[in-house]
Design a protein around this motif. Structure first.
Motif, PDB file in Angstrom:
ATOM      1  N   LEU A 145       0.762  -1.088  -0.007  1.00 36.92           N
ATOM      2  CA  LEU A 145       0.089   0.170  -0.009  1.00 36.92           C
ATOM      3  C   LEU A 145       0.663   1.368  -0.022  1.00 36.92           C
ATOM      4  CD1 LEU A 145      -2.756  -0.727   2.651  1.00 36.92           C
ATOM      5  CD2 LEU A 145      -2.696  -1.219  -0.113  1.00 36.92           C
ATOM      6  N   LEU A 146       2.198   1.158   0.500  1.00 38.09           N
ATOM      7  CA  LEU A 146       2.986   2.337   0.512  1.00 38.09           C
ATOM      8  C   LEU A 146       4.019   2.428  -0.483  1.00 38.09           C
ATOM      9  CD1 LEU A 146       4.073   2.654   4.392  1.00 38.09           C
ATOM     10  CD2 LEU A 146       2.664   4.365   2.969  1.00 38.09           C
ATOM     11  N   PRO A 147       4.432   3.536  -1.153  1.00 38.21           N
ATOM     12  CA  PRO A 147       5.331   3.489  -2.054  1.00 38.21           C
ATOM     13  C   PRO A 147       6.532   3.413  -1.382  1.00 38.21           C
ATOM     14  CG  PRO A 147       3.996   5.533  -2.160  1.00 38.21           C
ATOM     15  CD  PRO A 147       3.341   4.844  -1.072  1.00 38.21           C
ATOM     16  N   ARG A 148       7.424   2.822  -2.048  1.00 38.96           N
ATOM     17  CA  ARG A 148       8.638   2.360  -1.659  1.00 38.96           C
ATOM     18  C   ARG A 148       9.608   3.286  -1.015  1.00 38.96           C
ATOM     19  NH1 ARG A 148      10.874  -1.503   1.232  1.00 38.96           N
ATOM     20  NH2 ARG A 148      13.043  -1.937   0.779  1.00 38.96           N
ATOM     21  N   LYS A 149       9.334   4.747  -1.482  1.00 37.20           N
ATOM     22  CA  LYS A 149      10.095   5.883  -0.729  1.00 37.20           C
ATOM     23  C   LYS A 149       9.726   6.033   0.594  1.00 37.20           C
ATOM     24  CE  LYS A 149       7.616   9.854  -2.428  1.00 37.20           C
ATOM     25  NZ  LYS A 149       7.477  11.072  -3.117  1.00 37.20           N
ATOM     26  N   TYR A 150       8.655   5.944   1.211  1.00 33.97           N
ATOM     27  CA  TYR A 150       7.939   6.133   2.245  1.00 33.97           C
ATOM     28  C   TYR A 150       8.604   4.876   3.293  1.00 33.97           C
ATOM     29  CZ  TYR A 150       5.392   9.768   0.111  1.00 33.97           C
ATOM     30  OH  TYR A 150       4.853  11.175  -0.325  1.00 33.97           O
TER      31      TYR A 150
END
Length: 432
Positions: free
Chosen positions: A302-307
């Protein structure tokens, strides 16, 4: 000509030259003993960083201790506990550190960073494959542990039932607040005894079991260095299975201070979310619900990898810079040295030792069967069941140099602890 404390090659503590660290230590300790140490996090951070660094250096260089007993972490914990027990710390400084750990919630702050960052920083496929195999390893450790302590208790005349209920179950029960305290109420109501009396029997077992678990974590780390086939060097799952390789790849990380702030926000938000869920699902500990929610977010992508990497960077900063602070806090606020000393009768120590060794053997054996490295399985599914909850998890993983396994350690302490409460109720009906 200006005189400065220029860096020169040589011995360093916390990355500081020895003269500079000595000046800092003198300032902090002078403030402590003159009674002007600031309250709150300023005074707590300063004193606990200095004390942690000093004890860490001692533990890192002590023969036997550095190789077999956990080195720096175990010296920090028990050294700090000794300073409190024998009145070396001024009472005002003890109050500051106690409040920092308990009132101001530094333990929760630290573990929130570790859970969020270590889960989100993991390989997604590896997390999914490892999680479904973990509960059998926990059950294996519990079964062998309770069976072994019951057998030895019967042989030495302590009593099988007494050994299982009063020593084995409390040690494997998830610490004090989530383990011994509710267990004492369950035991008291079932056996028609005062819960306070039950607690006084359980506390020495929990304290001594926690101490032995920390020591055995250091021993297992040493064993893993000698028997490399038994150790994943911090990786829980054997990644080569049925021709499929699921490797934990090292990603190049460029330090981004703004994103570290995002990681901090994510860690505390997940912690609050776990607390919200706990209000509606009171039967499950908020830590466990936090783990489940972070793992679900990770597993579902659910979260982009950068986060995810922001949370991972924050976790790395907290782990590398603040672990010493936390270990001092464990010694000061959570380790009652007198309880550990008072429990040292030969019979009692033997039964506690058998319980912890059973946890190691059972979880290591079953862990191997389900595809885990035996050393890592014994540490997380075994020793992290036998220690004192979240504080014990940090100490055990620090002593074994496997802090990245914190999510699995927390599963042991929280979900495993809840499992032990159910098991205790069942055992009481069967053997009381």
């Amino acid at each position: 000509m200006t005189t400065t404390l220029n860096e020169k090659p040589g011995y360093k503590i916390m990355g500081l030259s020895l003269p500079l660290f000595a000046i800092i230590a003198v300032v902090v300790l002078a403030g402590t003993y003159l009674g002007v140490l600031p309250t709150g996090m300023i005074g707590a951070f300063a004193l606990m960083m200095v004390v942690g660094a000093i004890f860490n250096e001692i533990g890192t260089h002590l023969p036997i201790v550095k190789d077999y007993l956990g080195g720096g972490p175990i010296v920090i914990i028990f050294g700090s506990a000794a300073l409190v027990t024998y009145g070396v710390f001024p009472e005002s400084s003890v109050e500051i550190m106690n409040n920092f750990m308990k009132g101001e919630g530094f333990l929760d702050f630290y573990i929130a960073a570790l859970i969020t960052g270590s889960i989100l920083g993991m390989n997604r496929e590896l997390l999914i494959k490892a999680a479904v195999r973990y509960l059998p390893a926990i059950i294996g450790g519990v079964v062998v542990s309770l069976g072994l302590v019951g057998l030895v208790g019967a042989v030495i005349g302590y009593g099988a039932k007494e050994a299982i209920l009063y020593i084995g179950v409390p040690i494997m029960g998830g610490g004090m607040g989530a383990g011994a305290v509710p267990l004492s109420k369950i035991f008291g109501s079932t056996l028609q005894k005062d819960p306070a009396e039950m607690l006084s029997i359980m506390v020495p077992a929990v304290a001594l079991g926690n101490a032995l678990a920390i020591v055995m974590a250091g021993v297992l780390d040493r064993v893993g260095k000698v028997r490399k086939d038994l150790s994943g060097n911090g990786e829980l799952m054997i990644v080569q299975s049925s021709g499929n390789v699921v490797a934990e790849k090292e990603e190049p990380i460029q330090i981004d201070y703004k994103m570290m702030g995002v990681g901090l926000l994510m860690a505390v938000t997940f912690f609050i979310f776990g607390s919200i869920l706990g209000k509606f699902i009171p039967s499950i500990h908020a830590y466990a619900l936090m783990i489940i929610s972070v793992a679900a977010v990770k597993a579902l992508g659910l979260l982009p990898r950068k986060y995810e990497m922001a949370a991972f960077q924050w976790f790395q900063f907290v782990m590398s810079s603040l672990t010493g602070v936390l270990l001092v806090g464990i010694g000061v606020a959570y380790t009652n040295l007198q309880q550990v000393i008072d429990a040292f009768t030969l019979q009692y120590v033997l039964l506690v030792g058998v319980t912890v060794i059973g946890a190691i053997l059972g979880s290591g054996f079953v862990g191997k069967l389900v595809g885990f490295y035996p050393i890592e399985s014994s540490i997380t599914a075994g020793l992290c069941m036998a220690n004192m909850g979240g504080t014990g998890d940090v100490a055990v993983l620090s002593a074994s140099d496997r802090m990245k396994l914190m999510p699995f350690a927390q599963i042991s302490s929280r979900i495993g602890g809840a499992f032990m409460l159910i098991l205790a109720s069942t055992l009481l009906r069967l053997i009381s």
